[in-house]
Scaffold this motif. Structure first.
Motif, short mmCIF file in Angstrom:
data_model
loop_
_atom_site.label_atom_id
_atom_site.label_comp_id
_atom_site.label_asym_id
_atom_site.label_seq_id
_atom_site.Cartn_x
_atom_site.Cartn_y
_atom_site.Cartn_z
N LEU A 126 64.56 -0.49 56.29
CA LEU A 126 63.74 0.72 56.27
C LEU A 126 62.77 0.71 55.09
N GLU A 129 59.72 -1.08 55.79
CA GLU A 129 58.81 -0.28 56.63
C GLU A 129 58.06 0.75 55.78
N TYR A 130 58.75 1.37 54.83
CA TYR A 130 58.17 2.47 54.07
C TYR A 130 57.44 2.02 52.79
N GLU A 132 54.98 0.23 51.57
CA GLU A 132 53.55 0.34 51.33
C GLU A 132 53.13 1.82 51.22
N GLN A 133 53.67 2.64 52.11
CA GLN A 133 53.33 4.06 52.10
C GLN A 133 53.86 4.71 50.82
N PHE A 134 55.08 4.36 50.45
CA PHE A 134 55.66 4.93 49.22
C PHE A 134 54.84 4.51 48.00
N ARG A 135 54.38 3.28 48.01
CA ARG A 135 53.58 2.81 46.87
C ARG A 135 52.27 3.58 46.80
N SER A 136 51.68 3.79 47.95
CA SER A 136 50.42 4.54 47.98
C SER A 136 50.63 5.98 47.51
N LEU A 137 51.77 6.55 47.87
CA LEU A 137 52.04 7.95 47.51
C LEU A 137 52.63 8.10 46.11
N CYS A 138 52.85 6.97 45.42
CA CYS A 138 53.46 6.99 44.07
C CYS A 138 54.81 7.71 44.10
N VAL A 139 55.65 7.36 45.08
CA VAL A 139 56.97 8.00 45.18
C VAL A 139 57.87 7.45 44.07
N SER A 143 63.34 9.53 44.24
CA SER A 143 62.93 10.19 45.49
C SER A 143 62.91 9.19 46.64
N ALA A 146 66.49 8.60 47.77
CA ALA A 146 66.97 9.77 48.51
C ALA A 146 66.35 9.80 49.91
N ALA A 147 65.05 9.51 49.99
CA ALA A 147 64.36 9.53 51.29
C ALA A 147 64.90 8.43 52.20
N HIS B 73 42.79 0.98 44.96
CA HIS B 73 43.84 2.00 45.02
C HIS B 73 45.02 1.64 44.10
N ARG B 95 46.17 7.22 40.28
CA ARG B 95 46.56 6.90 41.66
C ARG B 95 47.10 8.12 42.40
N ARG B 110 61.35 11.69 60.56
CA ARG B 110 61.62 13.13 60.44
C ARG B 110 60.66 13.88 61.37
#
Lengths: 235, 256
Positions: A126, A129-130, A132-139, A143, A146-147, B73, B95, B110
């Motif tokens: 998982l 899968e996530y 790249e998106q997490f990196r872009s969102l600075c997660v 968090s 947990a996600a 980015h 960023r 979700r």
């Protein structure tokens, strides 16, 4: 063959009669194995999550070790726990030997690597899968873990079930640290071992059928949940 | 031909007044290089991106468009060179004021609303907009409780756009967000892009769709083999591209 026919009849009779001794054994089996599963899940899931989403030196070796620990021999674990809990051992003062708690400890040690290794795989898939998106969102890492744990919950339920399956079917460790004491530490598997050694194969088989039925019911319930989640695309 | 003002046909979307240009602009890129092993994939790029424009990045496959956007980015580290946003380095604080939408949207397992809530909670964005407002902007009001992974391709991409815009980013990178969408879904995405632009978000948009580039673009960057061959106002680029590669690309000829 006579034993098998007799065993099935006896198994049904036992289940229908709701024999007190049998219910006590089933209850203790479930209590010990579910507790061990809960403890192992609490320990194993975070370990699996951290390894699954981290990159560090020695990660490959850690995964190999974790996978190897899935095959821990129960009698060896039982013996180690016995040595720890025996009166002369470092934890002897706690007086836990030959109690259900000792059995929970032994089973937890056995299934924690299973839950950690399998959850590592689920979470890593998982995370891939996530990521790249997490990196872009600075997660932040907390968090993200947990996600991942939340979104992989249905897959992780199957992992926990695999741990439960191993725990409830285990005999080598619990018989060493529990002692198979009637009305205290006797569980399904140790009862089966006892009846076999006494030569009452029909009763041993009947108990085995009851154990198998419990495992089937738990599996069916979890798989039903998983399939429902998949149908609604949450898994 | 549709212009950007015509694309935005929903009054509700157009209501938001243009906001002040971001302090992250201009973006200055100097001597940017990226190597994979011995191979140089991005070569010595100098670039300035200013506020208030939709910047379209065009170029054949393998020209380095996606790589350039990822470098801008901060998703990957350059081999050498400098990138600054409004004079500030490309750090996490910078960023967090940017967002990116990928060609294949990655949605959390979700509900639609929970995908938005995740981002709002992450960056304390609930002070800016509610989930309902964001879903309304994306035309997904009636899908809030549905699992995100059951949405159609167009809806998934609209959700990805809405999620990216949930925290009102100063900069929005779009990597071919309409590559696999039908015209109606493409128009819906372009509506959202126009809205974001009107709200003051700088858009940096990779596309292979020349018509889309004409509709949305204020300026065009044309890339080839990891280099920027042209950076010019869209009208000038489409009317009289200066490089032969850009001329071939616009004429539909194969660019090698």
């Amino acid at each position: 063959m006579q034993n098998f026919a007799e065993a099935f009849t006896l198994a049904f009779d036992l289940m229908l009669s709701a024999d007190d001794d049998l219910l006590e054994i089933i209850g203790l089996s479930l209590r010990v194995s579910l507790m061990a599963m809960a403890i192992s899940t609490l320990i194993g899931l975070p370990i699996g999550a951290v390894i699954g989403m981290s990159r560090f030196r020695g990660r490959g070796a850690t995964i190999i070790l974790l996978n190897a620990l899935m095959g821990l021999p129960p009698v060896v674990v039982g013996l180690c726990v016995y040595l720890m809990l025996s009166r002369a051992g470092p934890m002897g003062w706690m007086g836990l030997l030959y109690t259900p708690t000792a059995m929970i400890i032994a089973q937890s040690i056995l299934i924690t690597p299973i839950i950690a290794a399998l959850s590592r795989q689920v979470i890593e898939d998982l995370h891939n899968e996530y990521a790249e998106q997490f990196r872009s969102l600075c997660v932040p890492p907390g968090s993200a873990i947990a996600a991942l744990l939340w979104d992989a919950r249905y897959g992780l339920l199957t992992v926990a079930l695999a741990g439960f399956g191993r725990a409830v079917a285990e005999v080598g460790a619990v018989i060493i640290v529990g002692g198979n004491i009637e009305h205290l530490t006797r569980v399904m598997t140790t009862a089966i071992a006892l009846e076999t050694s006494k030569g009452d194969l029909a009763l041993a088989l009947a108990l085995g059928i009851v154990l198998l039925s419990i495992a089937l019911l738990v599996n069916a319930a979890v798989m039903g949940l998983r399939m429902t989640a998949t149908r609604f695309s949450y898994a | 031909m549709l212009e950007r003002a015509q694309i935005l046909d929903r009054p509700a979307l157009a209501a938001g007044a243009r906001e002040e240009p971001s302090a992250l602009l201009p973006c200055e890129v100097r001597g940017l290089c990226f190597k994979a092993g011995d191979k140089q994939l991005i070569g010595n790029i100098d670039l300035t991106l200013v506020a208030g424009q939709v910047t379209i990045i065009l170029g054949p496959n393998g020209s380095g468009k996606t790589l350039l956007v990822r470098l801008l980015h901060g998703m990957i580290e350059p081999s050498s060179g400098e990138i600054s946003w409004g004079g500030m380095p490309l750090d996490e604080a910078t960023r967090k004021r940017q967002a990116m939408v990928f060609q294949s949207p990655v949605l959390l397992r979700r509900s639609v609303a929970a995908n938005i809530e995740f981002v709002l909670n992450l960056h304390d964005g609930s002070k800016l907009q509610t989930v309902e407002e964001i879903l309304h902007m994306a035309g997904l009001d009636d899908k809030a409780s549905q699992p995100a992974r059951l949405l159609s391709g167009g809806e998934r991409q609209r959700l990805a756009m809405a999620r990216a815009l949930a925290t009102r980013p100063d900069i929005l990178f779009l990597d071919e967000p309409t590559a696999s969408l039908d015209p109606a879904s493409t128009l819906a995405i372009e509506n959202i892009v126009s809205l974001a632009c009107d709200r003051g978000t700088k858009i940096i948009f990779i596309t292979h769709d020349i018509g889309q580039a004409r509709r949305l673009g204020d300026e065009v960057i044309f890339m080839h083999h990891g280099h920027i061959l042209e950076q010019s106002p869209a009208k000038r680029f489409f009317d009289s591209p200066s490089s032969t590669q850009a001329q071939d690309y616009l004429a539909g000829r194969i660019v090698l």
